[in-house]
Design an enzyme around this catalytic site. Structure first.
Site: not given
Length: 557
Positions: A38, A108
């Site tokens: 992430h 993301c």
């Protein structure tokens, strides 16, 4: 703030498995992966990331994930913070809303990749962007999606313009935001009460007027005493309501800040050089011509929907929020599809030119940050038919009607298109120079208007706080190399002795460029023609010549 040395841009890389992926992946996947990644972008001392809850801003490293697995320096940004902030808000309210989150194709890491390109022209490593589809089996994708949907910074949250901010990290912001929101709610409630009371008083007054009229007809008497009493009651009620509003309204600090902001904006409006735009464009007529030009073109269901959205925007007057995520994909197809007529492309561009005069067009432009459909097409200006060139130049001129859309034309972040490294400001400059030097009078008219708008984007003495955030050798958004290109085009046009209007625009642009760049006065002196040769053409041209020669004499001296 992005000062002379710029502001660092970092990529925070988190392992959502906290090391377990490296240990367990051989048994689960048959091969080892280091982590499940992430990412977020850290710039201006804030961390920006995207998840199932939308775009979020927080203090660096303050999410539930703790410290990042790795911090990668992507580069340095010279984008002013107000411009960057507007960009983030645009993403949060258009392409990166909470409902638009998709684990495989819109997550993301895609957000970080797009923001980093805008900020400093860097990219997120490809193995991170492609990981969900390449490395993660379906069950793990589901679990990962749930984890990212729940990812929030520690502490409560507050929303502003679509971006979720950490409350803990900005107590002053939160306090002010809450005060404003509470005052707004109370004000709305009191306004509703005021309207209700006014309506009741009006009904009561009408009933009493009927009663007075009836009694006058019966005995000729008056009810002055009763009228005075009723009026006193009404005045007392209204005064009590206004006193309540005064007590519950915004604080004096909020009101002073709002007043200061209004005064500053008004000062900018009064003192700026008004842009040259083309207002003789009727959105409804342009839309009608566009739909007629598309007859015979096979449109998909999404494209028909986009056409309907354009009709709502231009004809019905709805806000730009009606233009969906696929709208610019539709426009991009019209502009690049060889099976679509040139007339349809002209009509599409004129529809955009009509939209550019509206103050909410920037929300539409934010949608183009991924595909760059509009400016990738504009980059081919020298290969387009004259009618398309003119429609394109008019559209770009009209974007200077509003500050945010003109800022978009001058963004410096680089992007790739058909093997070319481009930026918005480079494309804008190419269109400007090409049109200025055209032999077609209408195209030259639009080109000199665009030249004037670009060169006078910021009046000297205004926006100083913004200009100091730019790189050392750029005192305006028009950087040195762009100043030189525009200067050479203006000098060449002046050498052709054009009509007064075109000459004035060229010299006015030269005067501003000479103030922006040290190179421009030198070019004027070395290349020519001598601006003084045009003295006496008109008073306003003489005024611009004085400004240019002041800079030229300063360099030569």
């Amino acid at each position: 703030m992005a000062g002379e040395e710029g502001v660092p841009v970092d990529l925070y890389i988190y392992d959502l498995t906290n090391g377990l992926a490296s240990v367990l992946s051989p048994a689960i996947l048959g091969r080892q992966i280091e982590g499940v990644w992430h990412t977020s972008v850290v710039v201006f001392e804030r961390e920006y990331f995207y998840g199932g809850a939308g775009v979020t801003s927080c203090a660096p490293g303050s999410t539930q994930l703790g410290a990042p697995h790795q911090v990668m320096r992507l580069g340095t940004t010279f984008v002013p913070f107000p411009v960057f902030n507007e960009y983030i808000q645009g993403l949060a309210t258009t392409t990166y809303t909470a409902g638009a989150y998709r684990l495989l194709e819109h997550n993301c890491n895609h957000f970080s990749d797009e923001v980093s390109q805008f900020a400093c022209g860097a990219r997120v490593p490809e193995h991170i962007v492609a990981q969900p589809q390449r490395d993660l089996p379906a069950p793990l994708r589901t679990a990962l999606g749930s984890a990212l949907a729940a990812l929030v910074p520690d502490g409560d949250q507050v929303y502003a313009n679509g971006v979720r901010h950490s409350r803990r990290d900005s107590p002053d912001y939160l306090t002010l935001n809450n005060q404003i929101e509470e005052a707004r709610v109370v004000s709305q409630e009191l306004e509703a009460r005021r309207n209700t009371l006014a309506e009741k008083l009006a009904r009561k007054e009408r009933r009493k007027e009927k009663k007075r009229k009836k009694q006058r007809e019966q005995n000729g008497g008056d009810l002055l005493e009763e009228e005075d009493e009723n009026m006193a009651e009404a005045v007392e009620a209204v005064e009590a309501l206004e006193a309540g509003i005064a007590r519950a309204g915004p604080s004096s600090r909020d009101l002073e800040a709002e007043a200061d902001e209004r005064r500053l904006e008004e000062q900018r409006r009064r003192e700026r050089d008004p842009p040259i735009v083309f207002r003789d464009i009727d959105g409804a007529q342009e839309f009608e011509a566009f739909t007629k030009a598309l007859e015979g073109v096979e449109l998909s269901a999404d494209e028909k929907q986009s056409l309907d959205e354009l009709q709502q925007y231009l004809v019905q007057g709805e806000g730009s929020w009606v233009l969906g995520d696929e709208f610019l994909t539709f426009i991009g197809r019209v502009l690049r599809d060889g099976g679509v007529s040139s007339e349809a492309r002209v009509c599409a561009l004129r529809c955009l030119a009509a939209a550019a005069l509206r103050d909410d067009v920037s929300l539409l432009l934010h949608q183009d940050r991924r595909q760059h459909a509009l400016l990738a097409f504009a980059h081919t200006v020298d290969k387009l038919p004259p009618t398309e060139q003119l429609a394109l130049a008019v559209f770009m001129c009209n974007l200077f009607e509003n500050t945010s859309s003109s800022e978009w034309l001058l963004y410096i972040s680089e992007w790739e298109s058909d093997g070319h490294t481009l930026s918005n400001i480079r494309v804008t400059t190419k269109v400007c120079v090409h049109c200025v030097l055209s032999e077609a009078p209408a195209l030259r008219d639009a080109g000199t208007a665009l030249l004037y708008n670009v060169a006078t984007k910021e009046r000297l003495g205004l926006g100083a706080a913004l200009r100091v955030q730019l790189p050392k050798r750029a005192r305006s958004k028009v950087f040195d190399e762009v100043c030189v290109e525009l200067c050479m085009a203006a000098l060449q046009l002046a050498a052709w002795a054009p009509p007064e209007e075109a000459l004035w625009r060229a010299l006015a642009a030269l005067a501003r460029l000479a103030a922006h760049s040290h190179d421009v006065p030198q070019l004027v002196a070395l290349v020519g023609p001598d601006p003084a040769a045009f003295r006496g053409t008109s008073p306003r041209i003489d005024e611009q010549i004085d400004l240019i020669m002041k800079k030229v004499s300063g360099v030569s001296g």
